[in-house]
Design a protein around this motif. Structure first.
Motif, PDB file in Angstrom:
ATOM      1  N   SER A 102       0.888  -1.361   0.076  1.00 52.96           N
ATOM      2  CA  SER A 102      -0.051  -0.138  -0.158  1.00 52.96           C
ATOM      3  C   SER A 102       0.964   1.388  -0.079  1.00 52.96           C
ATOM      4  N   HIS A 103       0.266   2.543  -0.339  1.00 54.34           N
ATOM      5  CA  HIS A 103       0.854   3.646  -0.643  1.00 54.34           C
ATOM      6  C   HIS A 103       1.516   4.043   0.977  1.00 54.34           C
ATOM      7  N   GLU A 104       0.446   3.765   1.830  1.00 52.43           N
ATOM      8  CA  GLU A 104       0.845   4.096   3.336  1.00 52.43           C
ATOM      9  C   GLU A 104       2.131   3.376   4.065  1.00 52.43           C
ATOM     10  N   TRP A 105       1.972   2.116   3.474  1.00 51.43           N
ATOM     11  CA  TRP A 105       3.284   1.047   3.875  1.00 51.43           C
ATOM     12  C   TRP A 105       4.561   1.668   3.043  1.00 51.43           C
ATOM     13  N   GLU A 106       4.553   1.969   2.008  1.00 53.01           N
ATOM     14  CA  GLU A 106       5.803   2.414   1.297  1.00 53.01           C
ATOM     15  C   GLU A 106       6.214   3.731   1.997  1.00 53.01           C
ATOM     16  N   ARG A 107       5.276   4.459   2.461  1.00 53.46           N
ATOM     17  CA  ARG A 107       5.722   5.854   2.983  1.00 53.46           C
ATOM     18  C   ARG A 107       6.269   5.574   4.338  1.00 53.46           C
ATOM     19  N   LEU A 108       5.888   4.668   5.456  1.00 55.90           N
ATOM     20  CA  LEU A 108       6.265   4.602   6.372  1.00 55.90           C
ATOM     21  C   LEU A 108       7.321   3.456   6.782  1.00 55.90           C
ATOM     22  N   VAL A 109       7.334   2.359   5.871  1.00 58.86           N
ATOM     23  CA  VAL A 109       8.372   1.561   6.322  1.00 58.86           C
ATOM     24  C   VAL A 109       9.837   1.704   6.426  1.00 58.86           C
ATOM     25  N   PRO A 110      10.024   2.655   5.760  1.00 52.91           N
ATOM     26  CA  PRO A 110      11.718   3.264   5.705  1.00 52.91           C
ATOM     27  C   PRO A 110      11.893   3.883   7.476  1.00 52.91           C
ATOM     28  N   LYS A 111      10.916   4.348   8.086  1.00 51.13           N
ATOM     29  CA  LYS A 111      11.076   4.581   9.715  1.00 51.13           C
ATOM     30  C   LYS A 111      11.349   3.474  10.520  1.00 51.13           C
ATOM     31  N   PHE A 112      11.232   2.210  10.043  1.00 43.07           N
ATOM     32  CA  PHE A 112      11.505   0.881  10.828  1.00 43.07           C
ATOM     33  C   PHE A 112      12.605   0.386  10.236  1.00 43.07           C
ATOM     34  N   ASN A 113      12.970  -0.380  11.710  1.00 41.94           N
ATOM     35  CA  ASN A 113      13.969  -1.601  10.991  1.00 41.94           C
ATOM     36  C   ASN A 113      13.383  -2.728  10.931  1.00 41.94           C
ATOM     37  N   MET A 114      13.029  -3.165   9.934  1.00 39.88           N
ATOM     38  CA  MET A 114      12.427  -4.316   9.443  1.00 39.88           C
ATOM     39  C   MET A 114      12.854  -5.620  10.110  1.00 39.88           C
ATOM     40  N   LEU A 115      11.915  -6.179  10.819  1.00 37.55           N
ATOM     41  CA  LEU A 115      12.142  -7.528  11.567  1.00 37.55           C
ATOM     42  C   LEU A 115      11.354  -8.720  10.888  1.00 37.55           C
ATOM     43  N   PRO A 116      11.937 -10.061  10.955  1.00 36.24           N
ATOM     44  CA  PRO A 116      11.502 -11.021  10.458  1.00 36.24           C
ATOM     45  C   PRO A 116       9.950 -11.281  10.911  1.00 36.24           C
ATOM     46  N   GLY A 117       8.983 -11.616   9.954  1.00 30.30           N
ATOM     47  CA  GLY A 117       7.593 -11.881  10.694  1.00 30.30           C
ATOM     48  C   GLY A 117       6.743 -10.452  10.471  1.00 30.30           C
ATOM     49  N   ALA A 118       7.472  -9.596  10.203  1.00 28.93           N
ATOM     50  CA  ALA A 118       6.557  -7.997   9.978  1.00 28.93           C
ATOM     51  C   ALA A 118       5.547  -8.312   9.151  1.00 28.93           C
ATOM     52  N   ARG A 119       4.053  -8.085   9.486  1.00 24.68           N
ATOM     53  CA  ARG A 119       2.976  -8.707   8.628  1.00 24.68           C
ATOM     54  C   ARG A 119       1.995  -7.265   8.199  1.00 24.68           C
ATOM     55  N   GLN A 120       2.281  -6.053   9.068  1.00 24.35           N
ATOM     56  CA  GLN A 120       1.394  -4.779   8.891  1.00 24.35           C
ATOM     57  C   GLN A 120       2.104  -3.699   9.635  1.00 24.35           C
ATOM     58  N   ILE A 121       1.650  -2.497   9.426  1.00 29.28           N
ATOM     59  CA  ILE A 121       1.801  -1.523  10.178  1.00 29.28           C
ATOM     60  C   ILE A 121       0.603  -0.983  10.820  1.00 29.28           C
ATOM     61  N   ILE A 122       0.638  -0.535  11.929  1.00 29.52           N
ATOM     62  CA  ILE A 122      -0.694  -0.146  12.587  1.00 29.52           C
ATOM     63  C   ILE A 122      -0.231   1.358  12.948  1.00 29.52           C
TER      64      ILE A 122
END
Length: 191
Positions: A102-122
């Motif tokens: 989603s557009h919101e995921w693409e906008r927000l995901v750079p703010k996080f250190n991606m972890l195994p098992g990530a399924r969504q951003i709340i």
């Protein structure tokens, strides 16, 4: 003792940054539905503005918060001081789910250190911040994060996680559909 604010103050953000655990509360509209309270660890929460926070949601045995947000949006996030001066801080608001692709995921995901098992951003749009004393919260000592979930997710691999989501994350325990479940059932999930 308790105080209410329309937005996060700098001292609230500093308090949040020091916490190693937070709790998420949500519930369905139905009076017969289950209220869900879920603990969250790891460095997964980000303050996006004085009225918005988001957290990277990792795979779990259920997906209650996601289903509740999709149905009614109500969410509370609570932090408690387990070290230092006592305090409880609650964020009340409306939440939504950002799925991979989603557009919101693409906008927000750079703010996080991606972890195994990530399924969504709340994402939580905060309309009220409340503090209370926390005088009865006992002291605990933080010893570190458990890596059990990440090890499990890495062992599953991408297909194993998709299979698990099909089995455990399609609906809430009350039968409400989850955003992941809706995408998986239509074959449009981009995780």
């Amino acid at each position: 003792m308790g105080k209410s604010f329309e937005a996060l103050l700098p001292e609230h953000e500093a308090f949040i940054a020091k916490q190693h655990i937070f709790f998420v509360g949500s519930a369905p509209v139905s009076a017969d539905g289950h209220v869900n309270i879920s603990p969250k660890g790891h460095d997964v929460l980000r303050v996006l503005s004085t009225n918005q926070v988001a957290y990277l949601d990792l795979t779990g045995s259920g997906n209650e918060t996601s289903a509740h947000l999709d149905e009614n949006g109500r969410i509370t996030v609570m932090f408690i001081a387990i070290e230092g001066p006592p305090m409880i801080l609650r964020l009340y608001g409306k939440g939504r789910v950002a799925l991979p692709g989603s557009h919101e995921w693409e906008r927000l995901v750079p703010k996080f250190n991606m972890l195994p098992g990530a399924r969504q951003i709340i994402v939580l749009d905060v309309h009220e911040v409340k503090t209370s004393c926390g005088f009865s919260v006992p002291f605990y000592t933080y010893e570190g994060e458990r890596n059990t979930l990440q090890n499990w997710a890495e062992k599953q691999g991408e297909q194993g996680l998709l299979d698990y989501w099909h089995k455990k994350n399609m609906t809430s325990m009350d039968g409400l559909p989850t955003p992941i479940g809706q995408k998986l059932s239509t074959g449009t999930y981009n995780g």
